[in-house]
Design a protein around this motif. Structure first.
Motif, PDB file in Angstrom:
ATOM      1  N   SER A   1     -30.729 -46.909  18.287  1.00  0.00           N
ATOM      2  CA  SER A   1     -32.038 -47.431  18.041  1.00  0.00           C
ATOM      3  C   SER A   1     -32.737 -47.724  19.658  1.00  0.00           C
ATOM      4  CB  SER A   1     -31.875 -48.849  17.493  1.00  0.00           C
ATOM      5  OG  SER A   1     -31.197 -49.818  18.093  1.00  0.00           O
TER       6      SER A   1
ATOM      7  N   SER B   1     -32.341 -45.698  22.102  1.00  0.00           N
ATOM      8  CA  SER B   1     -32.933 -44.322  22.727  1.00  0.00           C
ATOM      9  C   SER B   1     -34.493 -44.309  21.933  1.00  0.00           C
ATOM     10  CB  SER B   1     -32.258 -43.245  22.413  1.00  0.00           C
ATOM     11  OG  SER B   1     -31.954 -43.043  20.819  1.00  0.00           O
ATOM     12  N   PHE B   2     -34.835 -44.870  21.050  1.00  0.00           N
ATOM     13  CA  PHE B   2     -36.166 -44.758  20.446  1.00  0.00           C
ATOM     14  C   PHE B   2     -37.043 -45.787  21.304  1.00  0.00           C
ATOM     15  CE2 PHE B   2     -33.864 -42.580  17.111  1.00  0.00           C
ATOM     16  CZ  PHE B   2     -34.519 -41.427  16.959  1.00  0.00           C
ATOM     17  N   LYS B   3     -36.400 -47.058  21.570  1.00  0.00           N
ATOM     18  CA  LYS B   3     -37.051 -48.162  22.114  1.00  0.00           C
ATOM     19  C   LYS B   3     -37.681 -47.501  23.647  1.00  0.00           C
ATOM     20  CE  LYS B   3     -34.576 -51.743  19.884  1.00  0.00           C
ATOM     21  NZ  LYS B   3     -33.638 -52.781  19.981  1.00  0.00           N
TER      22      LYS B   3
ATOM     23  N   LEU C   1     -38.559 -44.860  24.527  1.00  0.00           N
ATOM     24  CA  LEU C   1     -39.744 -43.975  24.604  1.00  0.00           C
ATOM     25  C   LEU C   1     -41.217 -44.734  24.574  1.00  0.00           C
ATOM     26  CD1 LEU C   1     -38.736 -41.586  21.544  1.00  0.00           C
ATOM     27  CD2 LEU C   1     -38.520 -41.197  23.982  1.00  0.00           C
TER      28      LEU C   1
ATOM     29  N   LEU D   1     -36.144 -38.396  24.284  1.00  0.00           N
ATOM     30  CA  LEU D   1     -35.179 -38.645  23.253  1.00  0.00           C
ATOM     31  C   LEU D   1     -33.727 -38.056  23.333  1.00  0.00           C
ATOM     32  CD1 LEU D   1     -34.877 -40.214  20.512  1.00  0.00           C
ATOM     33  CD2 LEU D   1     -35.840 -38.156  19.261  1.00  0.00           C
TER      34      LEU D   1
END
Length: 214
Positions: free
Chosen positions: A135, A137-139, A141, A188
């Motif tokens: 999670s 790695s998504f934050k 962005l 990502l």
């Protein structure tokens, strides 16, 4: 001097070197700039500036609220992602596009090579591993999305864009959208790779500690 003390000295030495060289490069770039706002609208400059500021704060005020935030493992890892992207895009697509005079060559190599390499090395050697999740790695962005949004909005107002792949003066909205998709995808993928490496190093360290204990 025990191992922990030696690591602490090494970490502070690397941090100090990154701080001094990065600030020097930014100061030279600003001194040579014809438009300060444009200069600070480059993702490269913002990423290096955040790294320089974060290491300065952690060196001077490590136990402050800001210092504790900046030493958060996820925050440090996000900066690793950003500075890797900075180095990759510059060295693969931009470096050979023009002949640089000596001052530009100097600060560009610090911002796109020296700082990225040292900051990644610092992360590998000194940042605790095993704390990152997919999670994260998504934050990470959020900042690239915000940056791209800012660049497109400001670019449409002042008729200037920091990078060719979002320059709506030369490319269509569709092409810019495609470029943005691939840039975000690259962010990502690098983020996921960082999380994978983090967990891989943590597992290997656990195996080594178990082997030494037996």
């Amino acid at each position: 001097m025990n191992t922990n003390q030696a690591q602490s000295v090494s970490k502070r030495s690397i941090d100090l070197f990154i701080v001094l060289t990065t600030w020097l490069a930014i100061i030279i770039m600003v001194a040579m700039s014809e438009n300060i706002v444009n200069t600070f609208s480059y993702f490269t400059v913002l990423s290096n500036l955040i790294i320089a500021l974060s290491l300065t704060v952690t060196l001077v005020l490590p136990v402050s609220k800001l210092g504790r935030f900046l030493t958060n493992i996820s925050v440090q890892s996000s900066l690793v992602e950003y500075i890797i992207i900075v180095s990759l895009i510059y060295n693969l697509f931009i470096r050979s596009s023009w002949i640089q005079p000596v001052p530009e060559f100097f600060y560009n190599n610090i911002l796109h090579v020296v700082t990225p390499v040292l900051y990644v090395l610092r992360w590998i050697l000194f940042v605790p591993k095993g704390k990152l999740r997919l999670s994260d790695s998504f934050k990470w962005l959020v900042f690239p999305f915000a940056y791209l949004f800012y660049s497109l909005i400001r670019g449409s107002i002042v008729n200037w864009y920091p990078y060719f792949f979002i320059d709506l003066r030369d490319i269509s909205y569709i092409k810019a959208s495609e470029n943005i998709f691939f840039v975000i995808l690259l962010f990502l993928l690098i983020g996921l790779l960082i999380v994978f490496i983090d967990n891989k190093i943590n597992k290997q360290s656990a195996i080594n500690e178990f082997s030494l204990g037996n």
